[in-house]
Design an enzyme around this catalytic site. Structure first.
Site, short mmCIF file in Angstrom:
data_model
loop_
_atom_site.label_atom_id
_atom_site.label_comp_id
_atom_site.label_asym_id
_atom_site.label_seq_id
_atom_site.Cartn_x
_atom_site.Cartn_y
_atom_site.Cartn_z
N LYS A 184 26.14 14.59 31.76
CA LYS A 184 24.69 14.61 31.52
C LYS A 184 24.15 13.17 31.44
O LYS A 184 24.34 12.47 30.45
CB LYS A 184 24.33 15.33 30.22
N GLU A 258 30.63 5.92 21.62
CA GLU A 258 30.30 4.50 21.85
C GLU A 258 28.85 4.32 21.43
O GLU A 258 27.95 4.77 22.11
CB GLU A 258 30.47 4.14 23.34
N CYS A 292 24.15 -2.61 24.04
CA CYS A 292 24.82 -2.32 22.76
C CYS A 292 25.54 -3.57 22.28
O CYS A 292 25.70 -3.79 21.08
CB CYS A 292 25.82 -1.19 22.94
N GLU A 391 19.55 -2.64 15.04
CA GLU A 391 19.62 -2.84 16.48
C GLU A 391 18.21 -2.71 17.05
O GLU A 391 17.58 -1.66 16.92
CB GLU A 391 20.53 -1.76 17.09
P1 NAD Z 1 20.25 8.16 22.74
O1 NAD Z 1 21.25 8.36 21.66
O2 NAD Z 1 18.85 8.47 22.46
O3 NAD Z 1 20.64 9.05 24.02
C1 NAD Z 1 21.88 8.93 24.68
C2 NAD Z 1 22.12 10.20 25.49
O4 NAD Z 1 22.26 11.30 24.59
C3 NAD Z 1 21.01 10.58 26.45
O5 NAD Z 1 21.57 11.16 27.60
C4 NAD Z 1 20.21 11.62 25.65
O6 NAD Z 1 19.49 12.51 26.47
C5 NAD Z 1 21.33 12.34 24.90
N1 NAD Z 1 20.94 12.97 23.64
C6 NAD Z 1 19.89 12.69 22.83
N2 NAD Z 1 19.91 13.48 21.74
C7 NAD Z 1 21.00 14.28 21.85
C8 NAD Z 1 21.58 15.30 21.03
N3 NAD Z 1 21.03 15.66 19.87
N4 NAD Z 1 22.71 15.89 21.44
C9 NAD Z 1 23.31 15.53 22.60
N5 NAD Z 1 22.79 14.57 23.43
C10 NAD Z 1 21.66 13.96 23.05
O7 NAD Z 1 20.43 6.65 23.23
P2 NAD Z 1 19.63 5.87 24.35
O8 NAD Z 1 18.29 5.50 23.82
O9 NAD Z 1 19.71 6.61 25.65
O10 NAD Z 1 20.54 4.56 24.50
C11 NAD Z 1 20.47 3.49 23.65
C12 NAD Z 1 21.59 3.50 22.64
O11 NAD Z 1 22.86 3.57 23.32
C13 NAD Z 1 21.66 2.24 21.82
O12 NAD Z 1 21.81 2.54 20.46
C14 NAD Z 1 22.89 1.51 22.36
O13 NAD Z 1 23.49 0.64 21.44
C15 NAD Z 1 23.77 2.64 22.74
N6 NAD Z 1 24.78 2.21 23.74
C16 NAD Z 1 26.06 2.02 23.32
C17 NAD Z 1 27.04 1.56 24.21
C18 NAD Z 1 28.47 1.31 23.77
O14 NAD Z 1 29.34 1.20 24.64
N7 NAD Z 1 28.77 1.23 22.48
C19 NAD Z 1 26.68 1.32 25.54
C20 NAD Z 1 25.37 1.53 25.93
C21 NAD Z 1 24.42 1.99 25.01
#
Ligand code: NAD
Length: 487
Positions: A184, A258, A292, A391
């Site tokens: 997804k 992650e 991140c 963050e």
């Molecule tokens: P997000 O948590 O809002 O969404 C991530 C994904 O999860 C999206 O596909 C979203 O549609 C889905 N999602 C949202 N709510 C959900 C739920 N309740 N259940 C299942 N899936 C759900 O994050 P974002 O805004 O897309 O990305 C930014 C975040 O990602 C930042 O906090 C960043 O640090 C983190 N990130 C971490 C890494 C790492 O390797 N540690 C890498 C990239 C991004």
């Protein structure tokens, strides 16, 4: 919701199951070009039935894929890596158009994706990582072996900041391990994943082994709740990661998380200041700070603080912020209007609480209604300021001074997160001390944020659970099994 615009714009399928592109009558989400704000495509959202079908398809294809020779899986992964290189132009284009990444960053992302598939192809073809190992026992009447088996059906849920990269880090090891998959993508950046998905079929991946469902939080949540999913590998925010962890507990689903970060870059008094400035600019402002691993807490020794700040200011003011189509652009826009509003609101909150802007860059060229923001550097925020603690996920960096290594370590480690850290020093002993004592999953010494598929990625504390890349990235999609039998 469909609008007249959707008639002219590409409409992406709600799901791809068993090699079939499916449509849905449910809502359609707009995909924007970050540099102009223009709607460039519409994303259909998978229905609950389609999510179940995607998982059922992965489940049905699991036995044949899991039991196929490892070398066969390796050949397919190698073919995917080749297809990625062959289709580089279109993959780069999507990254530039949707995310607004400057060309050099988009090219780097595609290289990372290809390298990841090639690495896991190599592990499969070399076979050692899959070897069945004898276990020595103190009883000669029995013998034992240790082996690893695929976890099963894996749900891969990824964010928008490095769309294909975060996907590759999950997809390549999951397939290498023999898992079947439902992916997804983020609802903000799905075209890149759609293009990547189509390459898998071109490379000869059997239908049903990889399935795709599109949509937002509800689609991700339905996937997490599905009882036929054995493993969830999630990259995203810490808040959503925690929710997934609670939800997964019911079915004892295996988890890799992650999550976010608030990483430190430490500049010792003996540092090469030109190098420190270069690493600070890249660590805080690459991908417009939407990383991140952003080193958004910069710690500088008292003795070199003024010189560092002066050279950092020159570099930040010289940073060309503009649309990805312009060859001179070094920093692009943020992903969306909502992300821009969120970053600005956090900045205001920090400034209201007493943080001070030391200097800022500027947007060199703005295209229409793009989601651009100039890079901002905040000096000496107190430890409880939101800009120092949370963050931001945008182009905002904080700088603080320190007197000695103990203080630098204490400041750096004073965070619930623990993803990465960078230290800049010419002193080998000090470098060793920081490498050991910094609370982070990956420490860079005098280097940019180099990423190799051989080196694991993942964090401590609020930054997540488990590791991606490297051998551990493969192990994350395997269960360990022992067999003891009478001779
Ligand atoms: P997000 O948590 O809002 O969404 C991530 C994904 O999860 C999206 O596909 C979203 O549609 C889905 N999602 C949202 N709510 C959900 C739920 N309740 N259940 C299942 N899936 C759900 O994050 P974002 O805004 O897309 O990305 C930014 C975040 O990602 C930042 O906090 C960043 O640090 C983190 N990130 C971490 C890494 C790492 O390797 N540690 C890498 C990239 C991004």
């Amino acid at each position: 919701m469909s609008t007249p615009e959707s008639v002219q714009k590409p409409v992406l399928p709600s799901a791809c199951i068993e090699g079939q592109r499916l449509n849905s009558t449910a809502i359609r989400l707009p995909i924007h070009a970050a540099a102009s704000g223009e709607v460039i495509a519409w994303q259909q959202v998978a229905s609950p039935d389609q999510i179940d079908q995607a998982v059922a398809s992965a489940r049905a294809s699991l036995p044949a894929w899991r039991d196929a020779p490892v070398a066969y899986r390796g050949q397919l992964l190698a073919a995917v890596a080749e297809r990625i290189e062959a289709r580089r132009r279109v993959l780069v284009q999507w990254q530039m158009q949707v995310n607004g990444k400057p060309r050099a960053e988009a090219e780097q992302d595609v290289s990372d994706v290809a390298a990841c598939f090639a690495y896991y192809a190599g592990l499969c073809l070399q076979c050692d990582a899959f070897a069945v190992e004898p276990v020595e026992l103190p009883d000669s009447s029995v013998s034992a072996r240790r082996e690893r088996v695929a976890v099963g059906v894996a749900a891969l849920i990824v964010p928008w900041n490095f769309p294909m990269v975060t996907t590759a880090w999950k997809l390549a090891p999951a397939l290498a391990a023999g898992c079947s998959v439902v992916l997804k993508p983020s609802e903000l950046s799905s075209p890149a994943e759609q293009a990547l998905f189509e390459l898998l079929a071109e490379a000869g991946m059997p239908p049903g082994v990889v399935n795709l469902v599109n949509g937002g939080a509800e689609v991700g949540a339905a996937l997490v709740a599905n009882g036929q999913v054995d493993k969830i590998s999630f990259t995203g925010s810490t808040a959503v990661g925690q929710r997934i962890m609670r939800e997964a507990a019911g079915g004892m689903k295996r988890l890799t998380l992650e999550l976010g970060g608030k990483s430190a870059l430490i500049v010792r008094a003996d540092a090469d200041i030109a190098l420190a400035v270069q690493l600070a600019v890249a660590g805080a402002f690459a991908n417009a700070g939407q990383m991140c691993s952003a080193t958004s807490r910069i710690l500088v020794h008292d003795e070199v603080y003024r010189r560092f700040m002066s050279e950092f200011e020159t570099a930040v003011r010289a940073l060309v912020v503009g649309p990805p189509g312009h060859e001179a652009s070094q920093m692009g826009p943020l992903i969306s209007a909502a992300q821009l509003a969120r970053v600005r609101a956090l900045l205001d909150q920090g400034l209201d609480a007493g943080a001070q802007i030391a200097f800022a860059g500027r947007v060199a060229e703005r295209a229409d209604d793009g989601f651009f923001m100039a890079p901002v550097v905040v000096a000496e925020p107190p430890s409880d300021n939101v800009l120092w603690r949370e963050e931001v996920f945008g182009p905002v960096a904080c700088v603080r001074s320190f007197r000695d290594d103990d203080e630098a370590l204490a400041l750096a480690n004073d965070s619930p997160y623990g993803l990465v850290a960078t230290v800049v020093t010419e002193d080998a002993e000090a470098a060793e001390r920081f490498s050991t004592e910094l609370r982070a999953g990956l420490v860079w010494v005098n280097t940019p944020q180099l990423i190799f598929p051989q080196v694991c990625w993942g964090g401590l504390g609020a930054s997540g659970v488990g590791r991606e890349l490297g051998l551990e990235g493969l192990r994350a999609f395997q269960e360990l099994r022992h067999v003891v039998r009478r001779n």
